[in-house]
Design an enzyme around this catalytic site. Structure first.
Site, mmCIF file in Angstrom:
data_model
loop_
_atom_site.group_PDB
_atom_site.id
_atom_site.type_symbol
_atom_site.label_atom_id
_atom_site.label_comp_id
_atom_site.label_asym_id
_atom_site.label_seq_id
_atom_site.Cartn_x
_atom_site.Cartn_y
_atom_site.Cartn_z
ATOM 1 C CB THR A 1 -1.100 0.106 1.217
ATOM 2 O OG1 THR A 1 -0.109 -0.133 2.333
ATOM 3 C CG2 THR A 1 -1.946 -1.187 1.194
ATOM 4 C CB SER B 1 -2.960 9.545 -1.363
ATOM 5 O OG SER B 1 -1.802 9.548 -0.890
ATOM 6 N N GLY C 1 -2.546 7.297 6.637
ATOM 7 C CA GLY C 1 -2.203 6.138 5.733
ATOM 8 C C GLY C 1 -2.231 4.925 6.659
ATOM 9 C CG ASP C 2 -0.039 4.608 9.889
ATOM 10 O OD1 ASP C 2 0.848 4.275 9.007
ATOM 11 O OD2 ASP C 2 0.325 5.409 10.748
ATOM 12 C CD GLN D 1 1.683 11.158 -7.108
ATOM 13 O OE1 GLN D 1 0.779 11.970 -6.334
ATOM 14 N NE2 GLN D 1 1.528 11.614 -8.446
ATOM 15 C CG PHE D 2 7.880 10.341 -2.493
ATOM 16 C CD1 PHE D 2 8.478 10.827 -3.407
ATOM 17 C CD2 PHE D 2 8.286 9.959 -1.112
ATOM 18 C CE1 PHE D 2 10.001 10.996 -3.081
ATOM 19 C CE2 PHE D 2 9.770 10.345 -0.914
ATOM 20 C CZ PHE D 2 10.759 10.772 -1.968
ATOM 21 C CD GLU D 3 5.130 5.419 1.083
ATOM 22 O OE1 GLU D 3 5.494 6.065 2.409
ATOM 23 O OE2 GLU D 3 4.000 4.898 0.960
ATOM 24 C CB ALA E 1 -7.722 19.610 6.873
HETATM 25 P P1 ATP Z 1 1.508 6.372 3.599
HETATM 26 O O1 ATP Z 1 1.050 6.591 5.035
HETATM 27 O O2 ATP Z 1 1.680 4.939 3.303
HETATM 28 O O3 ATP Z 1 2.396 7.224 3.273
HETATM 29 P P2 ATP Z 1 -0.449 8.003 2.275
HETATM 30 O O4 ATP Z 1 0.505 9.099 1.868
HETATM 31 O O5 ATP Z 1 -1.318 7.620 0.927
HETATM 32 O O6 ATP Z 1 0.222 6.735 2.717
HETATM 33 P P3 ATP Z 1 -2.614 9.755 3.368
HETATM 34 O O7 ATP Z 1 -1.853 10.755 2.534
HETATM 35 O O8 ATP Z 1 -2.692 9.980 4.584
HETATM 36 O O9 ATP Z 1 -1.658 8.474 3.390
HETATM 37 O O10 ATP Z 1 -3.833 9.251 2.556
HETATM 38 C C1 ATP Z 1 -4.414 8.117 2.850
HETATM 39 C C2 ATP Z 1 -5.883 8.211 2.707
HETATM 40 O O11 ATP Z 1 -6.431 9.036 3.672
HETATM 41 C C3 ATP Z 1 -6.513 8.496 1.385
HETATM 42 O O12 ATP Z 1 -6.620 7.650 0.520
HETATM 43 C C4 ATP Z 1 -7.611 9.449 1.511
HETATM 44 O O13 ATP Z 1 -8.579 8.489 1.761
HETATM 45 C C5 ATP Z 1 -7.492 9.944 2.881
HETATM 46 N N1 ATP Z 1 -6.874 11.382 3.175
HETATM 47 C C6 ATP Z 1 -5.932 11.922 3.581
HETATM 48 N N2 ATP Z 1 -5.848 13.245 3.583
HETATM 49 C C7 ATP Z 1 -6.949 13.570 2.765
HETATM 50 C C8 ATP Z 1 -7.550 14.894 2.559
HETATM 51 N N3 ATP Z 1 -6.891 15.913 2.533
HETATM 52 N N4 ATP Z 1 -8.664 15.023 1.801
HETATM 53 C C9 ATP Z 1 -9.230 13.667 1.596
HETATM 54 N N5 ATP Z 1 -9.079 12.477 1.935
HETATM 55 C C10 ATP Z 1 -7.679 12.470 2.520
HETATM 56 N N1 PLP Z 2 4.287 6.637 12.969
HETATM 57 C C1 PLP Z 2 4.579 7.640 13.672
HETATM 58 C C2 PLP Z 2 5.435 7.788 14.833
HETATM 59 C C3 PLP Z 2 4.484 9.326 13.338
HETATM 60 O O1 PLP Z 2 4.729 10.242 13.973
HETATM 61 C C4 PLP Z 2 3.464 9.474 12.203
HETATM 62 C C5 PLP Z 2 3.244 10.567 11.735
HETATM 63 O O2 PLP Z 2 3.853 11.776 12.076
HETATM 64 C C6 PLP Z 2 3.256 8.403 11.277
HETATM 65 C C7 PLP Z 2 3.595 7.087 11.990
HETATM 66 C C8 PLP Z 2 2.592 8.814 9.978
HETATM 67 O O3 PLP Z 2 1.106 8.397 9.931
HETATM 68 P P1 PLP Z 2 0.495 8.290 8.536
HETATM 69 O O4 PLP Z 2 1.334 8.188 7.267
HETATM 70 O O5 PLP Z 2 -0.558 7.297 8.485
HETATM 71 O O6 PLP Z 2 -0.202 9.727 8.539
HETATM 72 MG MG MG Z 3 0.209 11.434 2.229
HETATM 73 NA NA NA Z 4 0.234 4.119 1.904
HETATM 74 MG MG MG Z 5 2.082 7.682 5.922
#
Ligand code: ATP
Ligand code: PLP
Ligand code: MG
Ligand code: NA
Ligand code: MG
Length: 297
Positions: free
Chosen positions: A144, A183, A222-223, A147-149, A216
């Site tokens: 999971t 995302s 992400g977790d 985009q960057f990963e 926001a």
């Molecule tokens: P990782 O934690 O692995 O880096 P990630 O960068 O995809 O993953 P988030 O950017 O938190 O993690 O996005 C995960 C999910 O959270 C998205 O699929 C979306 O459903 C929701 N999400 C996070 N931020 C927003 C936002 N500003 N507006 C709408 N949905 C959001």
């Molecule tokens: N784990 C720790 C200890 C953190 O401090 C953070 C974010 O600051 C995360 C995980 C990241 O969470 P997520 O990518 O789900 O926003």
């Molecule tokens: Mg993100």
């Molecule tokens: Na992710």
């Molecule tokens: Mg994350």
């Protein structure tokens, strides 16, 4: 044995707030899983605050816990879930854990969130990238990345939907049958892109979900997304699109509630990183109303 499963979840713990295990355990429990957490770190709060304090578990300490479980024949898991991992030695031990768990249950599903960074910023040591590429991706059942990963793991730039699909194909050929780009900002739209390679002979089933962007910044989402994808794809093993619709729809309800609560308390939600209203959103996790539909490619 339960009809859902037992998850070993190796992630961060924060005393206050919801990231890592704190944002994964409760939703998985709500979806009916037994969850056994190993806290890879224990911090006062997430690292986005001005300061944080606490302890970091090393690879040897992780292995010690696993040996304790093994001595008592407690190593039967249906799922392993991993998130942020801060060092090569810890990641190497996680690989040993995967091998050990699969020696007990060959059908173990390994759901890996390959946390490397976000929005162009790396937040782990550079050396971790090649360990994920060469050793972790090949043993993951579901991956999971954001985009960057995906870009770091495949070496491909993701600027179009087609790029995202191509990158998923590259990842499938390295190992995981399920890939979800959780995302990606593509042509001004926030997308989740999913890909399920059901067999060697057939091309993967691929889909996208467009997510309404909330102005926001959240941590822990992400977790939470990865935990919900694990949960729902266990219930719908052949329908990754359905699992992703449910996960994204829960997230949207939770994020709306989070923003509303901050506004009601007199904060401007667009100005700081928000703590998610996880507990208050339990009904949206257990019984989501699908508001975000998947579109098949
Ligand atoms: P990782 O934690 O692995 O880096 P990630 O960068 O995809 O993953 P988030 O950017 O938190 O993690 O996005 C995960 C999910 O959270 C998205 O699929 C979306 O459903 C929701 N999400 C996070 N931020 C927003 C936002 N500003 N507006 C709408 N949905 C959001
Ligand atoms: N784990 C720790 C200890 C953190 O401090 C953070 C974010 O600051 C995360 C995980 C990241 O969470 P997520 O990518 O789900 O926003
Ligand atoms: Mg993100
Ligand atoms: Na992710
Ligand atoms: Mg994350």
């Amino acid at each position: 044995p339960s009809d859902t499963g037992r998850v070993l979840s190796i992630q961060s713990h924060t005393v206050q707030g919801y990231v890592g295990n704190k944002s994964a355990i409760f939703p998985l429990q709500l979806l009916g899983f037994d969850v056994d957490p190993i806290n890879s770190v224990q911090f006062s709060n997430h690292t986005g605050y001005p300061t944080f304090r606490g302890q970091v578990l090393n690879g040897q300490q992780l292995w010690d816990l696993v040996e304790g479980l093994e001595e008592n024949e407690l190593l039967h898991y249906t799922h392993l879930l991993t998130g942020y991992i801060g060092s090569v030695s810890f990641l190497d031990t996680v690989l040993q854990v995967v091998e050990k768990l699969r020696s007990v249950n060959p059908d173990l599903v390994y759901v890996c969130d390959p946390v490397l960074g976000d929005e162009g910023k790396l937040y782990v040591p550079q050396e971790l990238i090649s360990v994920y590429q060469q050793k972790v991706v090949p043993v993951a059942s579901m991956l999971t990345p954001n985009q960057f990963e995906v870009e770091l793991l495949t070496g491909l730039r993701i600027t179009s939907e087609q790029d995202g699909l191509t990158a998923c194909n590259t990842l499938h050929s390295a190992g995981p049958r399920k890939v979800v780009i959780t995302s990606a900002l593509i042509e001004g739209k926030l997308l989740l892109i999913g890909s399920h390679k059901k067999s060697k002979e057939q091309p993967p089933e691929q889909f996208k979900i467009e997510i309404p962007k909330i102005p926001a910044y959240f941590t822990g989402t992400g977790d939470l997304t990865t935990a919900l994808l694990l949960g729902w794809s266990n219930k719908y093993p052949d329908n990754l699109d359905t699992a992703a619709e449910l996960a994204v729809s829960s997230l949207q309800a939770l994020l709306r509630r989070t923003v509303e609560d901050y506004k009601r308390a007199g904060f401007d939600p667009s100005t700081s990183s928000l703590e998610i209203r996880l507990i208050q959103s339990q009904d949206d996790i257990r019984n989501p109303t699908v508001t975000c539909k998947a579109v098949k490619y």
